[in-house]
Scaffold this active site. Structure first.
Site, PDB file in Angstrom:
ATOM      1  N   ASP A  63      82.513   0.207  29.708  1.00 23.05           N
ATOM      2  CA  ASP A  63      81.618  -0.943  30.509  1.00 23.05           C
ATOM      3  C   ASP A  63      81.797  -2.360  29.733  1.00 23.05           C
ATOM      4  O   ASP A  63      82.373  -2.393  28.693  1.00 23.05           O
ATOM      5  CB  ASP A  63      80.214  -0.551  30.341  1.00 23.05           C
ATOM      6  N   ASP A 132      67.054   5.682  27.586  1.00 18.96           N
ATOM      7  CA  ASP A 132      66.485   5.549  29.176  1.00 18.96           C
ATOM      8  C   ASP A 132      67.416   6.732  29.743  1.00 18.96           C
ATOM      9  O   ASP A 132      67.136   7.101  30.875  1.00 18.96           O
ATOM     10  CB  ASP A 132      66.170   4.532  29.853  1.00 18.96           C
ATOM     11  N   HIS A 134      70.844   6.695  30.047  1.00 21.15           N
ATOM     12  CA  HIS A 134      72.173   6.190  30.548  1.00 21.15           C
ATOM     13  C   HIS A 134      73.355   6.546  29.924  1.00 21.15           C
ATOM     14  O   HIS A 134      73.221   6.817  28.696  1.00 21.15           O
ATOM     15  CB  HIS A 134      71.951   4.676  30.743  1.00 21.15           C
ATOM     16  N   GLU A 139      72.264   3.355  34.684  1.00 21.02           N
ATOM     17  CA  GLU A 139      70.764   3.462  34.401  1.00 21.02           C
ATOM     18  C   GLU A 139      70.159   4.359  35.470  1.00 21.02           C
ATOM     19  O   GLU A 139      70.899   4.792  36.458  1.00 21.02           O
ATOM     20  CB  GLU A 139      70.263   2.058  34.640  1.00 21.02           C
TER      21      GLU A 139
HETATM   22  C1  F6R Z   1      78.209   1.679  25.827  1.00 24.07           C
HETATM   23  C2  F6R Z   1      77.706   2.366  26.483  1.00 24.07           C
HETATM   24  C3  F6R Z   1      76.181   2.851  26.326  1.00 24.07           C
HETATM   25  C4  F6R Z   1      75.766   3.202  25.067  1.00 24.07           C
HETATM   26  C5  F6R Z   1      74.312   3.584  24.681  1.00 24.07           C
HETATM   27  C6  F6R Z   1      73.949   3.735  23.386  1.00 24.07           C
HETATM   28  O1  F6R Z   1      79.719   1.215  26.059  1.00 24.07           O
HETATM   29  O2  F6R Z   1      78.405   2.799  27.458  1.00 24.07           O
HETATM   30  O3  F6R Z   1      75.979   3.963  27.402  1.00 24.07           O
HETATM   31  O4  F6R Z   1      76.591   4.273  24.504  1.00 24.07           O
HETATM   32  O5  F6R Z   1      73.551   2.474  25.443  1.00 24.07           O
HETATM   33  O6  F6R Z   1      74.114   2.774  22.535  1.00 24.07           O
HETATM   34  P1  F6R Z   1      73.913   2.809  21.055  1.00 24.07           P
HETATM   35  O7  F6R Z   1      74.981   3.628  20.442  1.00 24.07           O
HETATM   36  O8  F6R Z   1      73.881   1.234  20.539  1.00 24.07           O
HETATM   37  O9  F6R Z   1      72.500   3.303  20.818  1.00 24.07           O
END
Ligand code: F6R
Length: 256
Positions: A63, A132, A134, A139
């Site tokens: 992403d 949440d 994702h 989401e």
């Molecule tokens: C990032 C991504 C997100 C993160 C998630 C957790 O490329 O795809 O799904 O893996 O938001 O983020 P952290 O590791 O910062 O808690």
């Protein structure tokens, strides 16, 4: 799903790193799907230390924020070059990260999907999980069949990620993300989650129903998923002891 619970993020990460290293050695032209965020930082550090040959490896990131230039310090382009790509001798043209400045986002997303297909598909997808639920930036209420597209972040994710933007309200609301359908096509998925904050989302992913309301639960539909947790992230799992038992009694030929 294979649940690997370790005492610390470091211990869980070393096993995950060994798995990726094995793939890179056995298949020098492997295609890796990569994630950003706080969770995989240790993993990338460990991979750098392993001195692997990245020259023929292709990568696709999950992403990117819409509206951020690649050189913006909080862009996922910056993150990846700073924390991994800049230090491992990867070939620039083999790196793919969604373009947050794409003028025609649907056309860009279609091309991204096509590029993944023409690279032969993703051999191993690295994932984190949002509080949440994702994965990527899919989401809650994301279609379980979704493909790469634009998504709007939830207020919770905006709050969680504010730390990367100096804590302010500057987190872009829109992102381009691989879809859940895209992620499920990877031949193997490896998800890391650490810390107490992730425990409720981890429990729903593994032990809850498969539902678009908790996108990570879609991984239950994937035949080859490994989930790496520290004790804190595993603290809400009802069957944690059973998962530990399975890992402790793996047949030798299955060991990582
Ligand atoms: C990032 C991504 C997100 C993160 C998630 C957790 O490329 O795809 O799904 O893996 O938001 O983020 P952290 O590791 O910062 O808690």
């Amino acid at each position: 799903m294979e649940i690997i619970i370790q005492p610390t993020p470091g211990a869980a990460t070393s096993i995950a790193a060994r798995l990726i290293a094995r793939l890179v050695r056995e298949k020098p032209d492997a295609v890796l799907g990569l994630a950003t965020g706080g969770t995989p930082l240790l993993l990338y550090r460990e991979l750098m230390r392993m001195k692997l040959d990245w020259r023929r490896i292709t990568t696709f990131n999950l992403d990117e924020y819409v509206g951020l230039k690649p050189e913006h310090p909080a862009s996922y382009h910056s993150f990846m070059w700073e924390n991994l790509f800049g230090k491992i001798g990867i070939v620039r043209r083999n790196v793919h990260i969604p373009d947050g400045l794409a003028r025609d986002i649907p056309a860009f997303c279609e091309r991204y999907e096509k590029k993944i297909r023409s690279a032969g598909g993703i051999d191993l997808q690295v994932l984190g999980i949002g509080t949440d639920g994702h994965i990527g930036f899919n989401e809650p209420a994301s279609s379980l069949a979704s493909r790469t597209r634009i998504k709007t972040l939830t207020p919770r994710t905006l709050r969680d990620n504010a730390r990367y933007f100096g804590g302010g309200k500057k987190v872009p609301h829109h992102v381009i993300t691989m879809g859940i359908g895209t992620i499920l096509e990877a031949r193997q998925c490896l998800l890391l989650a650490f810390g107490r904050k992730k425990a409720p989302a981890v429990a729903r992913m593994i032990e809850g129903p498969v539902t678009a309301a908790h996108p990570a639960s879609a991984l239950q539909l994937h035949p080859r998923v490994k989930i790496f947790l520290d004790e804190e992230a595993a603290s809400r799992l009802k069957r944690a002891d059973y998962y530990r038992f399975i890992y402790a009694h793996k047949p030798d030929w299955q060991r990582i």
